[in-house]
Design an enzyme around this catalytic site. Structure first.
Site, PDB file in Angstrom:
ATOM      1  CD  GLU A 481      67.506  61.783  62.753  1.00 37.83           C
ATOM      2  OE1 GLU A 481      66.820  60.933  62.189  1.00 37.83           O
ATOM      3  OE2 GLU A 481      68.748  61.830  62.651  1.00 37.83           O
ATOM      4  CD  GLU A 753      67.999  61.162  55.618  1.00 37.26           C
ATOM      5  OE1 GLU A 753      66.794  60.888  55.522  1.00 37.26           O
ATOM      6  OE2 GLU A 753      68.660  60.983  56.662  1.00 37.26           O
TER       7      GLU A 753
HETATM    8  C1  RAM Z   1      70.790  60.481  60.013  1.00 36.55           C
HETATM    9  C2  RAM Z   1      70.606  61.716  59.180  1.00 36.55           C
HETATM   10  C3  RAM Z   1      71.563  62.788  59.527  1.00 36.55           C
HETATM   11  C4  RAM Z   1      72.971  62.250  59.564  1.00 36.55           C
HETATM   12  C5  RAM Z   1      73.055  61.088  60.489  1.00 36.55           C
HETATM   13  C6  RAM Z   1      74.432  60.454  60.539  1.00 36.55           C
HETATM   14  O1  RAM Z   1      70.285  60.688  61.260  1.00 36.55           O
HETATM   15  O2  RAM Z   1      70.778  61.377  57.829  1.00 36.55           O
HETATM   16  O3  RAM Z   1      71.454  63.800  58.582  1.00 36.55           O
HETATM   17  O4  RAM Z   1      73.874  63.252  59.944  1.00 36.55           O
HETATM   18  O5  RAM Z   1      72.135  60.106  60.111  1.00 36.55           O
END
Ligand code: RAM
Length: 900
Positions: A481, A753
């Site tokens: 990512e 996260e």
């Molecule tokens: C995931 C990650 C990211 C967030 C998006 C919506 O990819 O948690 O940080 O902003 O979702």
């Protein structure tokens, strides 16, 4: 007698030197002596140093010169502005060096001496300044492994060199050498921008790297963000299919003549020993294929191929606007572990972003494989499932013989642990050095308190920033990512501005936000946008368009970012207006309050689900409000009137749709109340009871937060604003899930996260999305700096020109302090509780003013340096306000004692 005269003289000298003021820390466009500015009107800043309290600048004078003479003499200009002064001299020329100095006058009738000279050099301002051509490999690339390419050129310089500057960029990531030596200390260059619209070139002063005579320039170019895999579904070649290089050495000889060495058809190309390299997957290096001395004189490039020339225009080239990615801290392994499943693992003690420098001695063909992981699983085994498809693997093939040293070039890993496979011989931790890589932002903030867990939280917040401010603000640094998620960036931006200098970092990235904004005003979810045009416009993500420029204005007093981003801000607001019916924005896709609290098997309905359109309406209003603020700063009265009227309609629509007649919100969540209160969605008469409902809600979860990415940044601010600092403190100090300290108790060294990335029983959240280095929830840092310790700026004196120091003593802390390197100098504040008094130490930089809120109800309880404040002439008691005595002060260091 003689003796007395001497000591009197000495005292006089000392007195005189104390009374002196001086100017230091000269910045041009927020850089110290930059060498490739791309703007015609650079801005100058400096700091005043004065021992005397209450020192303000009353006038300044700037002189800018070149070796051909004066470029600008400002003359004496009245005023206290010392930050971001526009250059106003003769037009600045490409590739030309300028020096400047400044002197100032203060409010005590003193003049400073002229400052030491600072310099800046202009970049290549016109596309015609590029004499170089884009070159690509002159052979058919291996389209499967896509090894990095070497480019090489030997050239002769006939005369004595006065100065030389290398301008360079790539389609891909590059590293460049001159005569066998690496040029500069930037990594992952040219960084990441929306390349087709904006591609940064770098400049390096290479005067001392060149010979009078033969020279060799050599560059290695790998996939990088340009054509590497990004996002998902085998998404590669986003900006182009072929790697390329553009380089130009502008040489000035001592006789005044010039010459440019450029990428052209004389260059040679071949495959490098970097057999494959991808940001997500890592790098494979085969030392047996290393071409020893290839970038130095004397190497035979007879077997190399030529190059292909491209006829690309240079319209997308821009000079580098932010600090490059550089190496920073290094770590040695704190433990060598053999895991239960027999893996050989090194623990570096810190979840970090960068790579490991490895030393090894073995036989030709020995293949060392190094995997990277953030965490060990419940059983203590190496855990990589949360990296998803990212292989994050370094593979080194030895050439054999003497000890060899390896490190990658065009990738990075997010890790605390490495697993070694096939390492030849004993594993000696001395042979492994983890080195961090991140944007070379200046550290600006410190925070410390009497609570060790909160201090670890601060550590984790700063490490989350280090790991994810890698040319763009990424959500995470380890899995497949690592994208510039706009929601995360806006949520964390104010905290970020405390910990490190992020003015240039966000300035550059926000231009990419504008560049990738869609024609209808939508902002993509990630910037640079690699997810395609359909992914954008989510409330709280797309609002990055208004939130970050405004936050940078507050943190740095940077008006230019408002000017530059203004059309983008307006276009985003217009998008929301266009999508609204009767001023209600209730259409489209939204992430909502991402990763809010939701218990498994939620029989009692405890999940904190907030209506996504309620959230959208709040962010809509906030963006309109920020546009009103901005139009005021930029003196755009018509816009101000238009958006003020719009804001009223947006708030009215909110009330009609989402608030019951008795003042309840249709979503009874913390996030709903937090956003409604923070963005002033409710009329005054409904606010108090809404805040009460918020406080009740927190208590109903046994004093736990339930907020996700959007509610969290404002939660404690709202509680404090409405008189519930005690609850804010309880949330900060909560140690079980969901809370900020829960991960800390679980041994986290960065922000996670998810609130429960690792469960109390040490099992993990779903590997599909479970990063252990994700800064968004670190947004509590802003509250710690601004509310706990009280370092804040007034909006009408942004960038800490007018400072508010309003600490909130509480939470059972016995001390808390913080400091911030502002553009004016050091600002700091700290409090300490003792038996029956509070001590407060505050430092206010020269050329600023401050209002200090002393936590007591009467000025008679306060002394400064042992004297009652009411008797001091350099401190003005300016009244009381809700449990505070207000003191107006100027620059200086203050030591207050407050009797309880
Ligand atoms: C995931 C990650 C990211 C967030 C998006 C919506 O990819 O948690 O940080 O902003 O979702």
């Amino acid at each position: 007698m003689k003796k007395i005269t001497f000591s009197a003289l000495l005292q006089l000298c000392l007195l005189m030197s104390f009374a002196q003021i001086k100017v230091q820390g000269l910045l041009t466009e927020n850089f110290t002596n930059p060498i490739a500015l791309g703007v015609q009107v650079p801005r100058f800043s400096w700091q005043l140093v004065a021992e005397k309290r209450n020192t303000m600048q009353t006038a300044y004078e700037i002189n800018v010169t070149t070796d051909k003479g004066s470029a600008w003499k400002s003359g004496k200009i009245s005023g206290s502005q010392s930050v971001q002064i526009n250059y106003a001299g003769t037009p600045l020329q490409s590739d030309q060096k300028y020096t400047w100095k400044v002197r100032v006058w203060d409010n005590n009738g003193k003049a400073s001496p002229w400052s030491e000279a600072a310099s800046f050099k202009m970049g290549l301002l016109n596309t015609a300044d590029w004499k170089a051509k884009w070159i690509e490999a002159g052979y058919v690339e291996d389209s499967i492994n896509r090894p990095a390419i070497l480019f090489r050129n030997q050239f002769a310089l006939a005369k004595k060199i006065k100065s030389a500057t290398l301008y360079i960029t790539a389609h891909g990531m590059y590293e460049v050498q001159l005569n066998g030596k690496r040029v500069g200390d930037a990594y992952l260059a040219p960084g990441w921008t929306s390349y087709n619209k904006r591609l940064q070139y770098q400049a390096y002063d290479v005067t001392n790297m060149l010979n009078n005579g033969n020279n060799v320039i050599g560059a290695t170019v790998g996939n990088g963000w340009y054509r590497g895999f990004l996002a998902w579904d085998d998404n590669k070649n986003i900006y182009g299919k072929k790697l390329g290089l553009l380089a130009q050495v502008n040489v000035v000889y001592t006789d005044g003549t010039t010459e440019a060495i450029v990428t052209d058809d004389k260059w040679k190309s071949t495959n490098s020993a970097i057999k494959s390299v991808e940001i997500y997957h890592g790098e494979t290096f085969d030392a047996r294929e290393e071409k020893s001395g290839w970038a130095a004189i004397g190497y035979d490039d007879g077997g190399w191929k030529g190059v292909n020339l491209l006829t690309t225009t240079f319209d997308n080239l821009i000079s580098t606007e932010n600090e490059p990615v550089k190496k920073h801290e290094t770590f040695k392994a704190i433990k060598v572990i053999t895991t239960p499943s027999g893996e050989k693992v090194l623990d570096f003690g810190q979840n970090l972003v960068g790579w490991v420098i490895v030393k090894a001695k073995g036989n030709a063909g020995d293949k060392i494989v190094i995997k990277h992981a953030e965490i060990l699983d419940k059983a203590g085994n190496f855990y990589t499932e949360n990296l998803r498809a990212a292989k994050a693997t370094a593979t080194y093939i030895l050439k054999g013989g003497a000890e060899e040293t390896f490190e990658p070039h065009f990738t990075f890993y997010g890790f605390r642990y490495i697993k070694l496979e096939n390492y030849p011989g004993e594993i000696n931790p001395d042979n492994f050095t983890a080195v961090t890589l991140y944007s070379d932002m200046k550290p600006t903030g410190t925070f410390t308190s009497s609570n060790a867990l909160v201090n670890q939280l601060q550590h984790n917040i700063q490490w989350g920033q280090r790991g994810n401010f890698l040319d763009v603000p990424t959500d995470c640094p380890q899995r497949d990512e690592r994208l510039g998620w706009t929601g995360d960036a806006q949520a964390f931006s104010r905290t970020a501005s405390f910990n490190f200098g992020v003015n240039n970092f966000f300035d550059k990235w926000m231009k990419d936000v504008a560049a990738d904004q869609l024609a209808d005003g939508r902002i993509p979810h990630v910037i640079p946008n690699v997810l395609g045009p359909d992914n954008g416009g989510s409330a709280g993500w797309a609002d990055v368009a208004t939130i970050i420029p405004w936050n940078m204005y507050l943190a740095y007093g940077d008006k230019k970012i408002l000017e530059t981003q203004y059309p983008s801000m307006k276009a985003w607001v217009k998008f929301m207006t266009d999508k609204s019916k009767n001023d209600l924005w209730n259409t489209g896709f939204h992430f909502g309050d991402w990763l809010f609290y939701r218990p498994f098997d939620d029989n009692d309905g405890r999940s904190a689900v907030t209506d996504k359109y309620l959230i959208a309406q709040c962010f809509y209003a906030n963006s309109v409000q920020l546009l009103i603020n901005t139009s005021k700063v930029l003196n755009k009265a018509d816009d101000e009137a238009t958006y003020t009227a719009l804001l009223k309609r947006v708030k009215d629509a909110f009330l009609k749709e989402y608030v019951t007649p008795s003042g309840r919100l249709v979503s009874g969540t913390q996030t709903a109340y937090v956003l409604a209160l923070n963005f002033d969605m409710l009329p005054e008469n409904l606010r108090k009871q809404a805040a009460e409902r918020l406080a009740e809600n927190v208590k109903s979860y046994d004093t736990h937060l339930t907020t996700g990415f959007l509610g969290t940044p404002y939660l404690c601010h709202v509680l404090t604003r409405f008189g519930y600092s005690d609850i804010a403190y309880s949330l900060l100090l909560q140690q079980d899930y969901p809370s900020w300290l829960y991960p800390v108790k679980m041994g986290a060294t960065t922000i996670w996260e998810r609130w429960d990335g690792q469960k109390p029983d040490s099992t993990f959240q779903t590997p599909g999305m479970n990063s252990f280095n994700h800064y968004a929830y670190g947004a509590i840092g802003d509250w710690m700096y601004r509310q706990m310790v009280g370092l804040d700026t007034y909006e009408d004196g942004p960038g800490y020109k007018h400072i508010r120091v309003k600490p909130h003593v509480g939470g059972g802390f016995t001390n808390a302090s913080a400091s911030l390197q502002t553009y004016y100098g050091t600002l700091s504040s700290g409090w300490k509780t003792e038996d029956n008094k509070i001590l407060m130490d505050v430092e206010i930089p020269a050329n600023t003013t401050a209002t200090i809120y002393v936590p007591t109800t009467t000025a008679t309880a306060v002394t400064e340096n042992g004297k009652a404040v009411s008797t001091l002439t350099d401190i003005k008691v300016a009244g009381t306000e809700e449990g505070y005595v207000l003191l107006q002060v100027g620059s200086g260091k203050y030591h207050f004692v407050i009797a309880k």
